[in-house]
Design an enzyme around this catalytic site. Structure first.
Site, PDB file in Angstrom:
ATOM      1  N   LYS A 171      46.035  36.488  40.833  1.00 10.25           N
ATOM      2  CA  LYS A 171      45.019  37.040  39.908  1.00 10.25           C
ATOM      3  C   LYS A 171      43.943  36.101  39.187  1.00 10.25           C
ATOM      4  CE  LYS A 171      47.108  41.573  38.491  1.00 10.25           C
ATOM      5  NZ  LYS A 171      47.418  42.309  37.217  1.00 10.25           N
TER       6      LYS A 171
ATOM      7  N   ASP B 281      42.515  46.270  34.587  1.00 15.53           N
ATOM      8  CA  ASP B 281      43.893  46.330  33.815  1.00 15.53           C
ATOM      9  C   ASP B 281      43.806  46.973  32.418  1.00 15.53           C
ATOM     10  OD1 ASP B 281      45.475  45.772  36.071  1.00 15.53           O
ATOM     11  OD2 ASP B 281      45.713  43.359  35.502  1.00 15.53           O
TER      12      ASP B 281
END
Ligand code: ATR
Length: 277
Positions: free
Chosen positions: A70, A107
């Site tokens: 990520k 997220d």
């Protein structure tokens, strides 16, 4: 006559076999009758750039990115959204014309949407949020809580230095407390969030004392295996509103699916069931 290209998407990580995203996106593709595919891709760090540069030419419209890539994918993006910059990581890549890469992070959005959906009476302004853990997931959670207007985030992590670093990035609304003091911060919190891996199947239980839990509080756990963690069970027994972590996974997937496949997917019981298969 030229045939339209079948849109492809997927998730890149390593390992990737455990990922629930293919089940989830596959369910939405079938539900909406979209002729696309979403596949898991186990990619080694050394191959990451080459893979990302190749995928658009193969018909990929974008990918999700998960552990451990990520942060690294940010280096290969041509454009990065503000929220991905703030979090310092991307989980959603959109391939645009000529293969240029837009990196986003959904997220925090997934966290807050799941919270609002599971605890509709929760108000950001109602009081402090206690966040347990200061890893990558905590960064997304804290950015969304600060953005939503939480007056104070009380942050506690086993390794205090990591919490201090988050405070340096997110500012004065963060107050760091020692891990051994986390239990004493529970009773004054309007919201308690576990972002650590504690309580996950195969991991140690969350050791923070929970006797401060009381009705009126909202408690959520990012761990969703099991769906009801020890923290959520204790919170339910104490009369708190509980929100499980599966929803965050579902909600974070919505913006990517919409951008890639052109339909905003609904989250309902069938969606949850599909992701749990
Ligand atoms: P993620 O991206 O899921 O947040 P991570 O960055 O590896 O994953 O962070 C894991 C979190 O769980 C951290 O807050 C970690 O605490 P440390 O920063 O001290 O490592 C926390 N964690 C993991 N195992 C733990 C344990 N046994 N006791 C307390 N905290 C733990």
């Amino acid at each position: 006559m030229t045939q339209p290209r079948i849109p492809l998407a997927g998730v890149i990580g390593s390992p990737i076999a455990h990922s629930r995203s293919p089940l989830l996106h596959g369910h939405w593709l079938r539900t909406y009758g979209i002729r696309g595919h979403y596949i898991p891709m186990d990619v080694h760090e050394n191959d990451l750039e080459r893979v990302l540069r190749t995928l658009p030419a193969m018909g990929f419209v974008g990918v999700n990115v998960t552990v451990p890539h990520k942060e690294k994918v940010m280096a290969f993006a041509d454009q990065i959204t503000d929220r991905a910059i703030l979090i310092g990581a991307a989980n959603t890549l959109i391939f645009r014309n000529a293969g240029s890469i837009l990196a986003d992070n959904t997220d925090g959005y997934g966290f807050i949407e799941n919270l609002r959906s599971g605890a509709p009476d929760w108000r950001a302004e109602s009081g402090p949020a206690l966040v347990l853990g200061a890893g990558g997931a905590a960064r997304a959670v804290i950015s969304s809580l600060v953005d939503a207007g939480v007056p104070e985030v009380v942050l506690s992590n086993r390794t205090r230095l990591r919490a201090e670093r988050l405070k340096a990035d997110f500012g004065h609304r963060i107050r760091v407390v020692d891990w051994v003091q986390a239990g004493s911060a529970v009773k004054d919190a309007a919201l308690v969030v576990n972002t650590t891996s504690l309580g996950m199947s195969g991991q140690p239980a969350l050791s923070v004392p929970l006797d401060g839990l009381h009705p009126g509080m909202v408690v959520t756990d990012l761990v969703y295996t099991p769906l009801e963690t020890g923290l959520l069970a204790a919170a339910r027994k104490a009369g708190c509103t509980t929100v499980d972590g599966l929803g965050m996974l579902l909600f974070q997937a919505v913006p990517g699916f919409e951008r890639w496949f052109g339909t905003r997917p609904e989250i309902d019981e069938a969606t949850r069931a599909a992701a749990l298969k």
